[in-house]
Design a protein around this motif. Structure first.
Motif, PDB file in Angstrom:
ATOM      1  N   LEU A 134      45.416  12.701  57.590  1.00 45.19           N
ATOM      2  CA  LEU A 134      45.997  13.146  58.934  1.00 45.19           C
ATOM      3  C   LEU A 134      47.473  12.692  59.077  1.00 45.19           C
ATOM      4  CD1 LEU A 134      43.124  13.388  61.596  1.00 45.19           C
ATOM      5  CD2 LEU A 134      44.022  15.336  59.975  1.00 45.19           C
ATOM      6  N   ARG A 149      46.798  20.556  66.366  1.00 41.43           N
ATOM      7  CA  ARG A 149      46.517  20.595  64.863  1.00 41.43           C
ATOM      8  C   ARG A 149      47.391  19.456  64.297  1.00 41.43           C
ATOM      9  NH1 ARG A 149      45.038  26.705  62.959  1.00 41.43           N
ATOM     10  NH2 ARG A 149      43.544  27.035  64.476  1.00 41.43           N
ATOM     11  N   GLU A 201      43.552  17.351  57.627  1.00 40.22           N
ATOM     12  CA  GLU A 201      42.489  18.192  58.166  1.00 40.22           C
ATOM     13  C   GLU A 201      41.351  17.541  58.908  1.00 40.22           C
ATOM     14  OE1 GLU A 201      40.932  21.523  55.828  1.00 40.22           O
ATOM     15  OE2 GLU A 201      39.891  19.837  54.436  1.00 40.22           O
ATOM     16  N   PRO A 218      36.113  22.818  57.783  1.00 40.73           N
ATOM     17  CA  PRO A 218      37.525  22.665  58.761  1.00 40.73           C
ATOM     18  C   PRO A 218      37.388  23.041  59.837  1.00 40.73           C
ATOM     19  CG  PRO A 218      38.090  23.570  56.599  1.00 40.73           C
ATOM     20  CD  PRO A 218      36.459  23.559  56.736  1.00 40.73           C
ATOM     21  N   ALA A 248      39.586  23.719  61.943  1.00 39.81           N
ATOM     22  CA  ALA A 248      40.687  24.669  62.491  1.00 39.81           C
ATOM     23  C   ALA A 248      40.271  26.021  62.263  1.00 39.81           C
ATOM     24  CB  ALA A 248      42.093  24.345  61.605  1.00 39.81           C
TER      25      ALA A 248
END
Length: 269
Positions: free
Chosen positions: A8, A53, A58, A65, A67
Motif C-alpha cells: 500500500l 483507495r 490493494e 480485493p 475495491a
C-alpha cells in the motif's frame, strides 16, 4: 483470512503517507497499530475500511480485493470507530446506535425485529442498555466512546477498526474500554499511543514509522529498547511480568541529569 494489505502507498497533499505497507491482520485477534504522530496509522485504518483507495497496492478482505465490493457490502463487514466523536445534533444514545443499522436497511424498509435485536445486543455489550434515553451532550467522554463502539457493533461487523479510542480518557475509562474491546469476538485493529496499554491488551503489534511498517509480531517480540529508540527517539528499559509475561516499558530521561541513572528494577509480579 480477514484483512490484508499488499504494497500500500497512500499520498495526501503531495506527501507520501504510507510507503509499501504489507501485512495480514490475524483473524479473531486484537492487533495494535503503533507509531508516532504522522506515521500513517489513521490513514491505514481508513484504507482498511475502504473509505479511501490506495495510490498503489490493494486491500484484501477474505482474499478478494476490497475495491471490488460495494460500499454497503463493506460496511456490513467492517466498522470504523474514528478518533473524534462529536455531533451538533442532540440525539439520544439509542438514536445514535440505531444509525449502525444503516448498511442493512434500504430506503423503504421498516425497522425490523433483527434491527432491534442488533441494537439491543450492542447496547448490552458496552453496558449502556440502561442509558439508551440519555442525550449525547450529557455523556462523559468514556460514555461517548462506548456509544461509538455500540453503533459500530450494531453494524454486526466481523472486523472492527478503532482509531485511538482511549484518547482524552482517564486511566479508569481507558482500562474499561480496552477490556471491552478485548472481549469482543471480532477481528480488531486498534491504533493506540500508549505502549504499555498496547502490550497489556493486544495479541499482536504492528509498528509504523514514517509510513513504513518496521515491526510486526507479538508484544514481547516487538517492544524492544532498540525499536523504541529508533522509532520514538527515546531510551527505555523493557521488563516483563512473570504473571502475564507481557512487556512493560519504562522511559529514561532525554537529557543527562541526576535522574539519568538506571532505575532499580521493580519486582516481577
Amino acid at each position: 483470512m480477514s484483512l490484508e494489505a499488499h504494497g500500500l502507498d497512500w499520498r495526501a497533499g503531495g506527501r507520501l503517507i504510507l510507503d509499501q505497507v504489507s501485512l495480514q491482520v490475524p483473524p479473531g485477534e486484537l492487533m495494535g497499530l503503533l507509531g508516532p504522530n504522522g506515521s500513517g496509522k489513521s490513514s491505514l485504518l481508513r484504507l482498511f475500511a475502504g473509505l479511501v483507495r490506495p495510490a498503489r497496492g490493494e486491500v484484501l478482505l477474505d482474499g478478494a480485493p476490497l475495491a471490488r465490493r460495494s460500499r454497503r457490502d463493506v460496511a456490513r463487514r467492517i466498522a470504523l470507530v474514528e478518533q473524534h466523536a462529536t455531533t451538533d445534533t442532540d440525539i439520544s444514545v439509542l438514536e445514535s446506535v440505531r444509525l449502525g443499522r444503516t448498511p442493512h436497511r434500504s430506503a423503504i424498509s421498516g425497522w425490523s425485529v433483527n434491527d432491534q435485536r442488533a441494537v439491543d445486543s450492542a447496547l448490552d455489550q458496552v453496558g449502556l442498555a440502561d442509558k439508551s434515553a440519555r442525550r449525547w451532550h450529557t455523556l462523559s467522554g468514556g460514555e461517548r466512546q462506548r456509544v461509538q463502539i455500540a453503533r459500530a457493533l450494531a453494524q454486526q461487523p466481523s472486523e472492527l477498526l478503532l482509531d485511538e479510542p482511549t484518547n482524552h480518557l482517564d486511566i479508569q475509562h481507558q482500562l474499561e474500554l480496552l477490556e471491552l474491546v478485548r472481549r469482543l469476538p471480532l477481528t480488531c485493529v486498534m491504533a493506540i499511543h500508549d505502549l504499555n496499554l498496547a502490550a497489556m491488551f493486544c495479541d499482536t503489534l504492528a509498528v509504523l514509522d514514517s509510513g513504513r511498517l518496521v515491526a510486526f509480531g507479538a508484544p514481547e517480540e516487538v517492544l524492544t529498547p532498540a525499536l523504541i529508540e529508533r522509532v520514538y527517539g527515546v531510551r527505555a528499559l523493557v521488563s516483563r511480568s512473570t504473571r502475564h509475561r507481557r512487556p512493560h516499558v519504562q522511559y529514561l530521561p532525554l537529557t543527562p541529569s541526576s535522574l539519568d541513572q538506571e532505575p532499580p528494577c521493580e519486582p516481577s509480579t
